[in-house]
Design a protein around this motif. Structure first.
Motif, mmCIF file in Angstrom:
data_model
loop_
_atom_site.group_PDB
_atom_site.id
_atom_site.type_symbol
_atom_site.label_atom_id
_atom_site.label_comp_id
_atom_site.label_asym_id
_atom_site.label_seq_id
_atom_site.Cartn_x
_atom_site.Cartn_y
_atom_site.Cartn_z
ATOM 1 N N LYS A 134 19.450 42.836 22.215
ATOM 2 C CA LYS A 134 18.472 42.055 21.440
ATOM 3 C C LYS A 134 19.160 41.276 20.324
ATOM 4 C CE LYS A 134 16.110 44.171 18.316
ATOM 5 N NZ LYS A 134 15.139 45.041 17.587
ATOM 6 N N LEU A 135 20.112 41.916 19.640
ATOM 7 C CA LEU A 135 20.811 41.256 18.537
ATOM 8 C C LEU A 135 22.026 40.473 19.003
ATOM 9 C CD1 LEU A 135 20.701 43.998 15.753
ATOM 10 C CD2 LEU A 135 19.228 42.032 16.042
ATOM 11 N N LEU A 136 22.533 40.816 20.177
ATOM 12 C CA LEU A 136 23.783 40.200 20.627
ATOM 13 C C LEU A 136 23.564 38.862 21.314
ATOM 14 C CD1 LEU A 136 26.796 40.861 20.603
ATOM 15 C CD2 LEU A 136 26.512 41.950 22.831
ATOM 16 N N PHE A 137 22.490 38.758 22.095
ATOM 17 C CA PHE A 137 22.339 37.581 22.962
ATOM 18 C C PHE A 137 21.241 36.611 22.536
ATOM 19 C CE2 PHE A 137 23.819 40.860 26.172
ATOM 20 C CZ PHE A 137 25.143 40.506 26.043
ATOM 21 N N ARG A 138 20.281 37.071 21.770
ATOM 22 C CA ARG A 138 19.173 36.180 21.426
ATOM 23 C C ARG A 138 19.519 35.333 20.206
ATOM 24 N NH1 ARG A 138 13.884 40.151 21.930
ATOM 25 N NH2 ARG A 138 14.203 40.779 24.077
ATOM 26 N N ASN A 139 19.067 34.125 20.222
ATOM 27 C CA ASN A 139 19.334 33.215 19.102
ATOM 28 C C ASN A 139 18.244 33.263 18.035
ATOM 29 O OD1 ASN A 139 21.746 32.172 20.222
ATOM 30 N ND2 ASN A 139 20.550 30.823 21.566
ATOM 31 N N ASP A 140 17.108 33.951 18.362
ATOM 32 C CA ASP A 140 15.991 33.978 17.409
ATOM 33 C C ASP A 140 16.025 35.205 16.513
ATOM 34 O OD1 ASP A 140 15.524 35.733 19.448
ATOM 35 O OD2 ASP A 140 13.378 35.299 19.623
ATOM 36 N N THR A 141 17.092 35.995 16.576
ATOM 37 C CA THR A 141 17.230 37.169 15.708
ATOM 38 C C THR A 141 18.576 37.106 14.996
ATOM 39 O OG1 THR A 141 18.172 38.437 17.548
ATOM 40 C CG2 THR A 141 15.801 38.647 17.167
ATOM 41 N N PRO A 142 18.698 37.756 13.832
ATOM 42 C CA PRO A 142 19.994 37.749 13.133
ATOM 43 C C PRO A 142 21.095 38.353 13.998
ATOM 44 C CG PRO A 142 18.235 38.628 11.744
ATOM 45 C CD PRO A 142 17.664 38.509 13.110
ATOM 46 N N HIS A 175 28.443 58.146 33.521
ATOM 47 C CA HIS A 175 27.223 57.460 33.098
ATOM 48 C C HIS A 175 26.739 56.480 34.153
ATOM 49 C CE1 HIS A 175 24.625 54.652 30.887
ATOM 50 N NE2 HIS A 175 24.374 55.684 30.088
ATOM 51 N N ARG A 176 27.641 55.664 34.677
ATOM 52 C CA ARG A 176 27.423 54.741 35.790
ATOM 53 C C ARG A 176 26.546 53.531 35.471
ATOM 54 N NH1 ARG A 176 26.353 57.359 41.492
ATOM 55 N NH2 ARG A 176 24.365 57.992 40.596
ATOM 56 N N ASP A 177 26.165 53.342 34.203
ATOM 57 C CA ASP A 177 25.394 52.140 33.868
ATOM 58 C C ASP A 177 25.612 51.732 32.411
ATOM 59 O OD1 ASP A 177 23.818 50.028 34.642
ATOM 60 O OD2 ASP A 177 21.911 51.063 34.325
ATOM 61 N N VAL A 178 26.889 51.663 32.006
ATOM 62 C CA VAL A 178 27.229 51.253 30.645
ATOM 63 C C VAL A 178 27.011 49.747 30.517
ATOM 64 C CG1 VAL A 178 29.044 51.138 28.896
ATOM 65 C CG2 VAL A 178 28.924 53.106 30.448
ATOM 66 N N LYS A 179 26.160 49.337 29.589
ATOM 67 C CA LYS A 179 25.913 47.919 29.353
ATOM 68 C C LYS A 179 25.183 47.769 28.018
ATOM 69 C CE LYS A 179 21.695 48.064 32.168
ATOM 70 N NZ LYS A 179 20.998 47.505 33.357
ATOM 71 N N ALA A 180 25.094 46.542 27.526
ATOM 72 C CA ALA A 180 24.544 46.295 26.188
ATOM 73 C C ALA A 180 23.093 46.727 26.075
ATOM 74 C CB ALA A 180 24.683 44.820 25.825
ATOM 75 N N SER A 181 22.274 46.541 27.114
ATOM 76 C CA SER A 181 20.857 46.899 27.026
ATOM 77 C C SER A 181 20.641 48.403 27.060
ATOM 78 C CB SER A 181 20.067 46.237 28.163
ATOM 79 O OG SER A 181 20.540 46.676 29.419
ATOM 80 N N ASN A 182 21.671 49.168 27.405
ATOM 81 C CA ASN A 182 21.572 50.632 27.410
ATOM 82 C C ASN A 182 22.177 51.251 26.163
ATOM 83 O OD1 ASN A 182 20.165 50.792 29.755
ATOM 84 N ND2 ASN A 182 21.932 51.201 31.055
ATOM 85 N N ILE A 183 22.412 50.441 25.134
ATOM 86 C CA ILE A 183 22.910 50.945 23.856
ATOM 87 C C ILE A 183 21.855 50.634 22.799
ATOM 88 C CG2 ILE A 183 24.693 50.695 22.083
ATOM 89 C CD1 ILE A 183 26.586 49.958 24.450
ATOM 90 N N LEU A 184 21.356 51.681 22.157
ATOM 91 C CA LEU A 184 20.337 51.522 21.128
ATOM 92 C C LEU A 184 20.972 51.673 19.749
ATOM 93 C CD1 LEU A 184 17.331 53.480 22.656
ATOM 94 C CD2 LEU A 184 17.723 51.028 22.630
ATOM 95 N N LEU A 185 20.334 51.068 18.764
ATOM 96 C CA LEU A 185 20.867 51.051 17.394
ATOM 97 C C LEU A 185 19.949 51.843 16.480
ATOM 98 C CD1 LEU A 185 21.800 47.250 17.220
ATOM 99 C CD2 LEU A 185 23.251 49.156 17.904
ATOM 100 N N ASP A 186 20.533 52.805 15.759
ATOM 101 C CA ASP A 186 19.727 53.613 14.850
ATOM 102 C C ASP A 186 19.484 52.871 13.541
ATOM 103 O OD1 ASP A 186 22.042 53.843 13.333
ATOM 104 O OD2 ASP A 186 22.492 55.887 13.985
ATOM 105 N N ALA A 187 18.952 53.561 12.557
ATOM 106 C CA ALA A 187 18.579 52.905 11.302
ATOM 107 C C ALA A 187 19.773 52.298 10.590
ATOM 108 C CB ALA A 187 17.872 53.910 10.385
ATOM 109 N N ASP A 188 20.973 52.839 10.821
ATOM 110 C CA ASP A 188 22.189 52.334 10.180
ATOM 111 C C ASP A 188 23.013 51.449 11.112
ATOM 112 O OD1 ASP A 188 21.727 53.746 7.765
ATOM 113 O OD2 ASP A 188 22.404 55.581 8.741
ATOM 114 N N PHE A 189 22.404 51.010 12.230
ATOM 115 C CA PHE A 189 23.051 50.150 13.213
ATOM 116 C C PHE A 189 24.246 50.830 13.878
ATOM 117 C CE2 PHE A 189 20.659 47.125 10.693
ATOM 118 C CZ PHE A 189 20.164 46.245 11.646
#
Length: 675
Positions: A434-442, A473-487
Motif C-alpha cells: 500500500k505504501l510502496l506502490f501507490r502514488n496517493d499515499t505517503p 513460507h512459499r509466498d514472500v511478497k510485499a502484499s504479505n508483509i504488514l506494518l505495525d504501529a511503528d512501521f
C-alpha cells in the motif's frame, strides 16, 4: 549595583541547584502512609480512596490496574558510575480481598520498568505488563516480583499461592510458595495471599553481592531473619539508566480487591520503615443480612420463576445466534480456540464499518476483544467439514506456536457452521505494498524500508533454521508483509506454508506461489526449498529499492521484468538509476547498492548459488561483505512458467488489498491440494 546583581545571580543558581538536588533525592527515596498526596501515575481501574488507600483492582473481571511513582529513578547502569548504583530497597503493606473466599484475581506485581505505558498488555495471567507477543522479549527491560494467586500453566507456575521473580518474562526465574520464617517459633509458617488480611513485603537488591531478597510476613510480625527468596541476579544486564517503580495488577475470570496501604522506597540505602499506625484502614467487610422479610418472599419467588422462564427463552435464542461447531478432538487446543460470541462482539457483529479488506482470500474485520480490549484482526473463510479440517486446524495451531517479532502472530481460531474464523494481531498500518506502490499515499523513506528488509530477513531465518521444524513460507511478497504501529515489517499469510523435519526433504507438490516471485526450479519440479524462499526475498529487495512490482506489462520491454532491468543497468554501470524516484535520492548509497546487488544474488537461477537466509541477515546487518558476482545474465533472473505446470497448479497474483497478508490463502490451495 553590578556586584548586587552578581550576588543575586549566584544566590538564584544556588537555589535552583538545591531544588534540583531535593527533587533528585525525592525521586530516589520516598515513603507514603496512604497516598492522598502521592500524585501517583494511575492507569486502568486503579484509584485512591479519600482516606489514602490505593486500590489497584476491584471485583471487576478481566481488568488491569497500574500505580507508579510519577518520576523515574536513576539506576545509572553505565560503567562510569559507582559500583553500588543498582542497589535498591523497598517495602510495602498490601491486602488482597477475594470476590469469593478461595477464588480471586491474579495478584500484584511490584514492577520496575522503563515506561509506564504498557501498550497492548493484557490482564489475567499477564498482570497488565505483557501480552503473548511481548512476553519474554529481551527488549522489555522489566523486573517484576509477583505475588501470584492463580496457577498459570503457560508460565510454569508452581501453585496458586506463590511469590516469583520475573525478568522480561512471566515465567519466573525463581519462585516459592508463600511462607515466612517465624523468629519466635524458629520455623516456616504458611501465608495465604487472598486471605483478605494485611501483609508486609520487603524487596532488597545488593548490587555488590548481586543478590535479590524477597520477604513476606503478616502485618503483626517484624521482618523475618530469613527471606523467602534469595536469588543471584545481575541487574546490569538488562536495567536501563532511567526506570519507573510501582505496582501492576490484574483480575481474570475471578477478581479481588487488591490494595496497597503504605510504600517506602530508597535507591541509595535501606528503605524507611513504615509506621503501621499511620496506614489507612481497609474497607469494612460486607455483611450478609440473615433476617428474612416474609412479606416479600412470595413476590420474589414469583419474579424469579418469571425471570427464569424469560431468561431460558432468551438463552436458547442467544445460543443459536452464537452457536459454534466444536468436536472432542479440539479440546487439546484450549486457549487457542476463541468463542464465536467474543469474536462477534469484538467486530460489532461483523459490521461493514469494521471491514479491513476482502477478496479471494476471505474477509478481514477489525475487532477489540471484549475481555481485554486488545486490537485484533478477524478473518472469515468458508470451509467444508469433510475436507480434512482436523489436519487443517492442527496446522493452524502449529502456526500459532511460531513466535518472532517480525511475524504476524496467529492468536487462534473459531469454527461455526461452514465458517472458519482466524484471529491475528492487528497491524494498524496495513500492508507494505500500500505504501510502496501507490502514488496517493505517503511513501516509505529509505530508513524504514531497510529496517523492514532486515526484520523480514530475520523472520525467514527463524522459519528456516531456528524453529523446531523447517518452515517454508512459499509466498514472500510485499502484499504479505504488514506494518505495525511503528512501521516494523511483519511477515504474514502462512496459507501456502509447508513444514518438514530437519534433515528431511520436502515432498514434491503442486506449484504454489505468486508469479514474479517463483524460483525457476519450483516451476519445473514443484518442489519448494529454503532457497526458493530466498529467491522470493531477493525479488522483494528489488521491489523495495526500485519501488515497483516484479513484472509490469505496461513498461517497455527492457524494463518489464524487474530483475532483468536491474541486471542490465548494473552491467552499464548505472545500477543506482533503478532506485525508486519517490525517494528523491534520500538514501545511503552503500545500503542501496547492497540491497540491489544482494537482490540479484538471491535471484540466481541455480539454487546452490543463492545465499542462505543466515548469510542474507549477515549482509544486511553489515557483519559480512557481499561476494563478487559474475555479471552473467543467463544465471540471474526468472524463468518462464510452462503451460503444463501452470495448468494444474495454484498460482496467485500480486494483489493490492491491504490485508491479504492475514490470509491463509484460499481453502482450495490448503484443503484440496494439501501441504
Amino acid at each position: 549595583m553590578i556586584a548586587v546583581f552578581k550576588l543575586l545571580h549566584v544566590l538564584l543558581c544556588l537555589f535552583v541547584s538545591l531544588k534540583l538536588l531535593a527533587l533528585a533525592q525525592e525521586e530516589n527515596q520516598f515513603i507514603y502512609h496512604g497516598f492522598t498526596e502521592a500524585n501517583l501515575l494511575l492507569n486502568g481501574i486503579a484509584k485512591i480512596h479519600p482516606n489514602g488507600l490505593l486500590e489497584l483492582t476491584n471485583t471487576s473481571k478481566q481488568q488491569i490496574g497500574h500505580a507508579f511513582f510519577p518520576f523515574p529513578s536513576q539506576f545509572n547502569t553505565s560503567l562510569t558510575n559507582n559500583s553500588q548504583s543498582l542497589s535498591f530497597s523497598t517495602q510495602f503493606v498490601f491486602a488482597m480481598v477475594p470476590e469469593l473466599p478461595t477464588l480471586g484475581g491474579h495478584g500484584i506485581a511490584f514492577t520496575i520498568s522503563p515506561s509506564v505505558n504498557f501498550i497492548g498488555a493484557l490482564g489475567s495471567q499477564y498482570f497488565g505488563i505483557f501480552n503473548s507477543t511481548s512476553n519474554g522479549l529481551s527488549s522489555n527491560h522489566v523486573l517484576a516480583v509477583e505475588l501470584d494467586t492463580i496457577r498459570s500453566p503457560d508460565f510454569e507456575d508452581i501453585n496458586d499461592n506463590h511469590v516469583g521473580i520475573d525478568v522480561n518474562n512471566l515465567t519466573s526465574i525463581e519462585s516459592a510458595p508463600v511462607t515466612y520464617f517465624s523468629d519466635e517459633e524458629k520455623e516456616n509458617k504458611s501465608l495465604t495471599l487472598i486471605s483478605g488480611n494485611m501483609m508486609h513485603a520487603w524487596i532488597d537488591y545488593d548490587e555488590v553481592e548481586k543478590l535479590l531478597n524477597v520477604t513476606v510476613a503478616p502485618i503483626t510480625s517484624t521482618k523475618p531473619t530469613w527471606p523467602l527468596l534469595s536469588t543471584s541476579l545481575d541487574l546490569s544486564s538488562f536495567m536501563l539508566d532511567s526506570m519507573y517503580v510501582g505496582f501492576s495488577s490484574s483480575t481474570g475470570a475471578m477478581a479481588s480487591s487488591q490494595y496497597i496501604l503504605g510504600w517506602s522506597f530508597n535507591k541509595s540505602g535501606q528503605a524507611q520503615s513504615l509506621d503501621l499506625s499511620k496506614l489507612p484502614p481497609l474497607p469494612p467487610k460486607k455483611k450478609s443480612r440473615n433476617k428474612p422479610y416474609l412479606r416479600i418472599v412470595i413476590p420474589t419467588i414469583t419474579a424469579i420463576i418469571l425471570l427464569i422462564s424469560i431468561s431460558g427463552a432468551a438463552y436458547i435464542i442467544r445460543r443459536k445466534k452464537y452457536e459454534e461447531l466444536r468436536e472432542d478432538w479440539e479440546q487439546e487446543y484450549g486457549p487457542q480456540r476463541f468463542s464465536y460470541k467474543d469474536l462477534y462482539k469484538a467486530t460489532k457483529g461483523f459490521k461493514d464499518t469494521e471491514l479491513l479488506g476482502s477478496g479471494g482470500f476471505g474477509v478481514v474485520y477489525r475487532g477489540a476483544l471484549p475481555a481485554s480490549n486488545m486490537q485484533v484482526a478477524v478473518k472469515k473463510v468458508s470451509h467444508d467439514s469433510k475436507q480434512g479440517v482436523k489436519e487443517f486446524v492442527a496446522e493452524i495451531v502449529t502456526m500459532g506456536r511460531l513466535r518472532h517479532r517480525n511475524l504476524v502472530q496467529l492468536l487462534g481460531y473459531c469454527r461455526r457452521k461452514g465458517e472458519l474464523l482466524l484471529v491475528y494481531d492487528y497491524m494498524p498500518n496495513g500492508s507494505l505494498d500500500k505504501l510502496l506502490f501507490r502514488n496517493d499515499t505517503p511513501s516509505l523513506n529509505w530508513f524504514r524500508r531497510y529496517q523492514i528488509l532486515r526484520g523480514v530477513a530475520s523472520a525467514l531465518l527463524y522459519l528456516h533454521e531456528e524453529w523446531e521444524q523447517v518452515v517454508l513460507h512459499r509466498d514472500v511478497k510485499a502484499s504479505n508483509i504488514l506494518l505495525d504501529a511503528d512501521f516494523h515489517g511483519r511477515l504474514g499469510d502462512f496459507g501456502l506454508a509447508k513444514f518438514h523435519d530437519r534433515g528431511a526433504n520436502p515432498h514434491t507438490t503442486c506449484v504454489v506461489g505468486t508469479v514474479g516471485y517463483l524460483a525457476p526450479e519450483v516451476t519445473r519440479t514443484g518442489r519448494a526449498t529454503t532457497s526458493s524462499d530466498v529467491f522470493a526475498f531477493g525479488t522483494l529487495m528489488l521491489e523495495m529499492a526500485c519501488g515497483r512490482k516484479p513484472i509490469e506489462s505496461e513498461q517497455s520491454p527492457e524494463k518489464m521484468i524487474l530483475v532483468d532491468w536491474v541486471l542490465e543497468s548494473w552491467k552499464r554501470g548505472d545500477i543506482l538509476g533503478t532506485c525508486d524516484p519517490k525517494l528523491k535520492g534520500n538514501y545511503r548509497v552503500e545500503e542501496m547498492e547492497l540491497v540491489l546487488k544482494l537482490g540479484l544474488l538471491c535471484s540466481f537461477s541455480t539454487p546452490g548459488a543463492r545465499p542462505s537466509m543466515r548469510q542474507v541477515v549477515q549482509y544486511l546487518d553489515g557483519n559480512a561483505s557481499l561476494p563478487e558476482m559474475p555479471l552473467d545474465g543467463a544465471s540471474i533472473g526468472l524463468m518462464p512458467v510452462s503451460h503444463e505446470a501452470s495448468r494444474d497448479c495454484t498460482l496467485s497474483f500480486h494483489g493490492s488489498n491491504d490485508y491479504s497478508a492475514y490470509s491463509l490463502s484460499s481453502t482450495d490451495s490448503i484443503l484440496s491440494y494439501g501441504r
